[in-house]
Design an enzyme around this catalytic site. Structure first.
Site, PDB file in Angstrom:
ATOM      1  CG  ASP A 136      -2.053   0.950   1.128  1.00 24.56           C
ATOM      2  OD1 ASP A 136      -2.309   1.463   0.015  1.00 24.56           O
ATOM      3  OD2 ASP A 136      -2.707   1.212   2.155  1.00 24.56           O
ATOM      4  CG  ASN A 192      -7.200  -2.507  -5.557  1.00 26.08           C
ATOM      5  OD1 ASN A 192      -6.230  -3.221  -5.374  1.00 26.08           O
ATOM      6  ND2 ASN A 192      -7.578  -1.604  -4.658  1.00 26.08           N
TER       7      ASN A 192
HETATM    8  C1  FPP Z   1      -2.188   0.141  -3.259  1.00 27.25           C
HETATM    9  O1  FPP Z   1      -1.617   1.428  -3.183  1.00 27.25           O
HETATM   10  C2  FPP Z   1      -1.554  -0.559  -4.341  1.00 27.25           C
HETATM   11  C3  FPP Z   1      -2.218  -1.072  -5.412  1.00 27.25           C
HETATM   12  C4  FPP Z   1      -3.672  -0.953  -5.586  1.00 27.25           C
HETATM   13  C5  FPP Z   1      -1.505  -1.750  -6.484  1.00 27.25           C
HETATM   14  C6  FPP Z   1      -0.237  -2.422  -6.077  1.00 27.25           C
HETATM   15  C7  FPP Z   1       0.533  -2.600  -7.297  1.00 27.25           C
HETATM   16  C8  FPP Z   1       1.871  -2.652  -7.398  1.00 27.25           C
HETATM   17  C9  FPP Z   1       2.809  -2.655  -6.265  1.00 27.25           C
HETATM   18  C10 FPP Z   1       2.519  -2.713  -8.726  1.00 27.25           C
HETATM   19  C11 FPP Z   1       2.490  -4.053  -9.326  1.00 27.25           C
HETATM   20  C12 FPP Z   1       1.168  -4.208  -9.909  1.00 27.25           C
HETATM   21  C13 FPP Z   1       0.737  -5.139 -10.705  1.00 27.25           C
HETATM   22  C14 FPP Z   1      -0.704  -5.132 -11.034  1.00 27.25           C
HETATM   23  C15 FPP Z   1       1.601  -6.181 -11.269  1.00 27.25           C
HETATM   24  P1  FPP Z   1      -2.522   2.671  -3.511  1.00 27.25           P
HETATM   25  O2  FPP Z   1      -2.347   3.012  -4.935  1.00 27.25           O
HETATM   26  O3  FPP Z   1      -3.916   2.426  -3.060  1.00 27.25           O
HETATM   27  O4  FPP Z   1      -1.820   3.761  -2.643  1.00 27.25           O
HETATM   28  P2  FPP Z   1      -2.495   4.950  -1.846  1.00 27.25           P
HETATM   29  O5  FPP Z   1      -3.186   4.307  -0.660  1.00 27.25           O
HETATM   30  O6  FPP Z   1      -1.309   5.743  -1.443  1.00 27.25           O
HETATM   31  O7  FPP Z   1      -3.409   5.661  -2.780  1.00 27.25           O
END
Ligand code: FPP
Length: 231
Positions: A18, A66
């Site tokens: 995250d 998501n």
């Molecule tokens: C949550 O952080 C993260 C995700 C929804 C995606 C995680 C993906 C990766 C680490 C990259 C690799 C991905 C794939 C599909 C191979 P957030 O974006 O919700 O962060 P925030 O809480 O700061 O908005």
């Protein structure tokens, strides 16, 4: 004789990755830049985990929840998969790893699904190190589907029959679940498998979660006393 501290290495580590969006926002970059940095870190951590002797690493890359994100963010994640997934998978497999996927791939666009399936097809079934990527994954649905499958198979609803029908069938339960990015919840990740997992929460945003951060989580795990409900 001096006591030598030994690090207990968890067999299976799972990570809720995250904080990509906030990492990008802090740098005035689009969220997609955070996901791209997150993807690089994810591969780096897989290599580190393998070096540490961890046998299984499961990463939460895309939840069923998501999938309700804006189309442009999802398109960005899908394009990351299409561009880099096979390259990364080949490098991991070349280094002696096996790939598994957990999730309901039918929820992904056809072209993305094909790429993911190609990666799985290239992987050996077993290896010293297994990298499991959770994509279009939701734990409640996984458990409900496992129960339905047991009923259709005419099996009794026992813990074993359910476990053997989860996406993670055959893998040991996670010993340690790490969540980066400051939130302290499981967000529908490995709810069944987490029954006796040790939980570790880090405020570090995922793209900044270095190999040393993983080492610190393992050292913290190493000091935990696991009783599994016993005395
Ligand atoms: C949550 O952080 C993260 C995700 C929804 C995606 C995680 C993906 C990766 C680490 C990259 C690799 C991905 C794939 C599909 C191979 P957030 O974006 O919700 O962060 P925030 O809480 O700061 O908005």
């Amino acid at each position: 004789m001096a006591e030598v501290a030994t690090v207990k290495t968890p067999r299976h580590v799972a990570i809720i990755m995250d904080g990509n969006g906030r990492w990008a926002k802090k740098r005035l970059l689009p969220r997609s830049a955070g996901h791209s940095a997150g993807m690089n870190r994810m591969i780096g951590l897989a290599e580190r985990a393998k070096k540490l002797g961890i046998r299984y690493l499961t990463v939460y890359a895309l939840s069923t929840e998501n999938l309700a994100r804006p189309k442009d963010e999802l398109d960005g994640l899908y394009s990351l998969i299409k561009k880099y997934f096979l390259k990364n998978v080949d490098a991991l497999i070349g280094g002696g790893a096996a790939l598994r996927v957990a999730g309901n791939l039918s929820l992904l666009p056809e072209d993305v699904r094909q790429v993911v399936n190609q990666g799985v097809a290239r992987s050996p079934k077993d290896a010293e190190f297994t990298f499991c990527i959770a994509l279009a994954y939701g734990s409640r649905r996984e458990i409900a589907d496992a129960c339905s499958a047991a009923v259709s198979d005419g099996a009794a609803i026992t813990e074993q029959e359910i476990s053997s029908r989860l996406y993670t069938a055959g893998m040991p339960d996670p010993d340690l679940i790490i969540r980066t990015g400051g939130e302290k919840r499981l967000s529908n990740f490995l709810l069944w498998q987490a029954a006796y997992a040790e939980l570790y929460f880090s405020d570090v945003l995922f793209p900044d979660f270095t190999d040393e951060c993983l080492d610190m989580a393992i050292a913290d795990y190493s000091g935990r006393v696991r009783r599994f409900g016993k005395l």
